[in-house]
Design an enzyme around this catalytic site. Structure first.
Site, short mmCIF file in Angstrom:
data_model
loop_
_atom_site.label_atom_id
_atom_site.label_comp_id
_atom_site.label_asym_id
_atom_site.label_seq_id
_atom_site.Cartn_x
_atom_site.Cartn_y
_atom_site.Cartn_z
N LYS A 69 0.83 -1.20 0.00
CA LYS A 69 0.00 0.00 0.00
C LYS A 69 0.87 1.25 0.00
O LYS A 69 1.89 1.32 0.70
CB LYS A 69 -0.91 -0.02 1.22
CG LYS A 69 -1.89 1.15 1.32
CD LYS A 69 -2.79 0.99 2.54
CE LYS A 69 -3.79 2.13 2.68
NZ LYS A 69 -4.68 1.95 3.85
N SER A 138 -9.44 2.07 2.82
CA SER A 138 -8.55 2.82 1.96
C SER A 138 -7.53 1.95 1.23
O SER A 138 -6.87 2.40 0.29
CB SER A 138 -7.79 3.85 2.81
OG SER A 138 -7.02 3.20 3.83
N SER A 162 -10.24 -0.29 6.86
CA SER A 162 -9.54 -0.20 5.58
C SER A 162 -8.89 -1.50 5.11
O SER A 162 -8.32 -1.54 4.02
CB SER A 162 -8.46 0.89 5.65
OG SER A 162 -9.06 2.16 5.80
#
Length: 432
Positions: A69, A138, A162
């Site tokens: 990420k 996210s 997330s």
């Protein structure tokens, strides 16, 4: 894949080429990647193959392709936090979690898309099952990359929902370990009292490989000893049939009708292995406490971006910072007190049950204008408990609906073993 890599039946370069081929085929549709350097990936894979050819000891993750990420530092790769304000930022050091995965032999493929500052403004990624829907957030790029077969393993983070929410929407296994299990050194901080590194993969056994990144690093003051031998335990059979507590949190009223129906079928399939448990009324305020802590800490740590960003930051992020700056110190400290109190109170549930059973999200993934509702994750992120999302149900449009299991603090191995039992039990003909 790991077995084939260890035995030499598969070279790291072949694994990398397969991943890059799939990315080339699908990236235009899915949009999972923020940064990908093919030459760098192949050079790293060639180095791993040379390492093996030289007869040197292999790490437990030798050659495993991993996505990271884009709020987690990777040496030499951009890490831009999902915002143009950090365009071109290239860290000189790996985050602790990346350093440990590299040390175990993993192959870092690239950086996956994050929403802006890992908050609620959607990024470019689309749901692989239906590009007209969100993959969640996210950690949207990581979830979509695993779901679409770009990489078998990808890192994400969770402050509210997330990891669990995008795993549910994309139909993969998502695992958020106990708070503090993985050190966050070198990771952008949203809310340090809540932030947790997690992972996406195709199975319980696969997400358990995150154990190779666990344990204190001497820098992250919240990092704790690793919570048990995850891989060995997750692959084993429980000594007794697990018992599950079906918990309808305050978010239950947001569950879509098909999710409610699915959980009724799930309860019927489990029979006396599941029992409904009602939490005290004090737990109904968990989402408010979680949101308050998150807003206050993000405003403190990231507010400067709103101050200098102008039109370069979203209205959602600017509103978060404004809300966070209005929170009184007294209210913040009360919320932190509730965080500890609610976490301690849940320990009693695990005296009787192996795990809590609850939805991961209201239902199927909604449209791309949102990242979806994270209400079903708020309590567990607030209290720091380990959670896992399993793609066990299907919604009315044929899209995945996640089932969330929650375990006792620090007892991640027991949680993953229970999750594996549940998946196998349903696969054995008991599936709703």
């Amino acid at each position: 894949m790991l077995e084939a890599l260890r035995e030499g039946r598969l070279r790291a370069t072949e694994a990398a080429e397969a991943c890059l081929k799939r990315i080339d085929e699908r990236e235009e549709t899915v949009g999972a990647w923020a940064h990908l350097d093919r030459d760098r990936v192949m050079a790293a894979a060639e180095a791993l193959d040379a390492h093996r050819k030289a007869g040197r000891p292999l790490g437990p993750l030798h050659g495993l392709p991993v996505g990271v990420k884009d709020i987690i530092d990777v040496r030499g790769m951009p890490c831009e936090y999902g915002t143009a304000l950090e365009a071109g930022r290239r860290p000189r050091e790996d985050a602790a979690v990346v350093r440990r995965l590299r040390g175990a032999g993993a192959l870092i493929v690239g950086k996956t898309v994050t929403t802006e500052f890992a908050y609620f403004q959607p990024g470019k990624t689309r749901n692989p099952h239906d590009p007209a829907r969100t993959p969640g957030g996210s950690s949207q790029g990581s979830a979509a990359a695993v779901a679409d077969g770009h990489v078998p393993f990808a890192l994400g983070t969770q402050t509210k929902g997330s990891v669990i929410r995008p795993a549910a929407f994309c139909g993969v296994v998502g695992y958020k370990p106990s708070f503090g299990a993985v050190p966050r050194t070198g990771v952008m901080a949203d809310a340090p009292s809540l932030d947790t590194i997690g992972v996406f993969a195709a199975s319980i056994e696969d997400v358990a490989l995150l154990e190779h990144a666990m344990g204190p690093d001497g820098v992250d003051r919240d990092a704790t000893p690793t919570p048990g031998p995850l891989s060995a335990t997750a692959a084993g059979e429980p000594p007794l049939r697990p018992t599950l507590a079906l918990v309808r949190t305050a978010a239950w009223e947001k569950a879509e009708p098909a999710t409610v129906e699915g959980f009724a079928e799930l309860s019927d399939a489990l029979g006396d292995a599941v029992e409904e448990v009602t939490l005290p009324a004090e737990y109904d305020g968990a989402e408010s406490w979680q949101s308050l802590i998150m807003a206050a800490e993000m405003a403190r740590g990231l507010g400067a971006y709103a101050d200098r960003g102008g039109d370069g930051v979203s209205a959602k992020f600017r509103a978060l910072v404004e809300d966070g700056r209005r929170i009184l110190a007294h209210d913040y400290l009360v919320a932190r007190d509730w965080q500890r109190t609610l976490s301690a109170g849940l320990a009693q549930v695990f005296d009787r049950f192996d795990a809590i059973l609850t939805p991961a999200a209201p239902g199927e993934a909604p449209g791309p204008e949102t990242t979806g509702d994270a209400s079903f994750c708020s309590l567990w992120s607030l209290t720091g408990l380990p959670t896992v999302s399993l793609p066990l149900l299907t919604g009315p449009s044929g899209l995945p609906v996640g089932v969330q299991l929650v375990g006792a603090m620090g007892d991640d191995a027991r949680l993953l073993r229970t999750a594996r039992w549940l998946a196998r039990h349903l696969a054995g003909g008991n599936a709703p």
